[in-house]
Design an enzyme around this catalytic site. Structure first.
Site, PDB file in Angstrom:
ATOM      1  N   SER A 168       0.908  -1.146  -0.016  1.00 17.95           N
ATOM      2  CA  SER A 168      -0.039   0.281   0.060  1.00 17.95           C
ATOM      3  C   SER A 168       0.859   1.068   0.012  1.00 17.95           C
ATOM      4  CB  SER A 168      -0.978   0.138   1.364  1.00 17.95           C
ATOM      5  OG  SER A 168      -1.508   1.236   1.413  1.00 17.95           O
ATOM      6  N   TYR A 189      -2.914  -0.777  10.044  1.00 23.20           N
ATOM      7  CA  TYR A 189      -2.948  -1.279   8.858  1.00 23.20           C
ATOM      8  C   TYR A 189      -1.810  -0.944   7.809  1.00 23.20           C
ATOM      9  CZ  TYR A 189      -4.216  -1.605   3.786  1.00 23.20           C
ATOM     10  OH  TYR A 189      -4.082  -1.745   2.312  1.00 23.20           O
TER      11      TYR A 189
END
Length: 255
Positions: free
Chosen positions: A147, A160
């Site tokens: 990400s 996350y």
């Protein structure tokens, strides 16, 4: 059909979103696709139908990730799926795409949420790779979907973000470990992508859409195909000299 003819690929979380786009793209290049899903069987079947309608081949694997024995379950069902269609055993391309996300700052993350994030996003890919190495052929590809939050700080996704940072470290070190087998290992880091999971807060709000689009130097929101095309390149022979890298796929967000 094209540069992946004769290859077998497994994409986790391939029933929708980025995972589906990757599966469709790899199949379009000729790969036999193992379409993994956790619970949405209907969506997985739709992915397979789309692949077959385009002339490709695919089969489904159901395995819940983030639970004890998830890697063993996945590989047992992968092996069975190959036998059922009379395909040769083994794997050439593994894409660890399945993940869960939580949008909370450090004060809001619970112990249970933290553990769930690491179980699905870090522990599952680690043991899927560990238990699958005997199946992955020399010269294969391992691609981990990371990400952009590993480059751009978003306090509201802190736990996350940590999982994706761990995945990048995994890719780097694994690339070194598997180099002797000519297996490349890389991460691909998308930014915000227009998928169903983002529909409620992104698609239905023009102001938010414009704000997110402005992150990118191209002034648009990323699409699943943007990521799938990058993965297809890394999976190809053209990327044989790229390993241990984190490929930024954010559309030049917040440069």
């Amino acid at each position: 059909m094209g540069q992946l003819n004769g290859r077998t690929a497994l994409v986790t979380g391939a029933s929708r979103g980025i995972g589906r786009a990757i599966a469709l793209r790899l199949a379009a290049e000729g790969a036999l696709l193992a379409v993994h899903y956790g619970s949405n069987e209907a969506a997985a079947k739709e992915t397979i139908e789309l692949i077959e309608e385009a002339g490709g081949r695919a089969f489904a694997i159901r395995a819940e990730l983030g639970v004890p024995g998830d890697g063993a379950t996945l590989w047992t069902r992968f092996d069975a799926g190959l036998r059922d269609i009379g395909a040769e055993a083994g794997l050439d391309i593994l894409v660890n795409n399945a993940a869960i996300a939580r949008s909370k700052d450090i004060d809001g993350v619970t112990t249970e949420e933290f553990d769930a994030l690491f179980a699905v996003n870090v522990k599952a890919p680690f043991f899927i790779v560990q238990q699958g190495l005997g199946r992955i052929r020399d010269g294969g590809r391992i691609i981990n979907i990371s990400s952009g939050v590993t480059r751009i700080a978003y306090p509201e996704t802190i736990a996350y973000s940590m999982t994706k940072g761990a995945l990048n470290a995994f890719s780097l070190t694994l690339a070194k470990a598997l180099g002797a087998r000519n297996i490349t290992v890389n991460s691909v880091s998308p930014g915000i992508v227009d998928t169903d999971v983002n529909a409620d807060w992104l698609r239905d709000n023009p102001d938010v859409w414009a704000h997110v689009a402005a992150y990118s130097t191209f002034n648009r929101v990323g699409q699943p195909d943007d990521i799938a095309d990058i993965v297809a390149f890394i999976a190809s022979a053209d990327a044989r000299w790229i390993s241990g890298q984190n490929i930024d796929a954010t559309g030049g967000s917040q440069l």
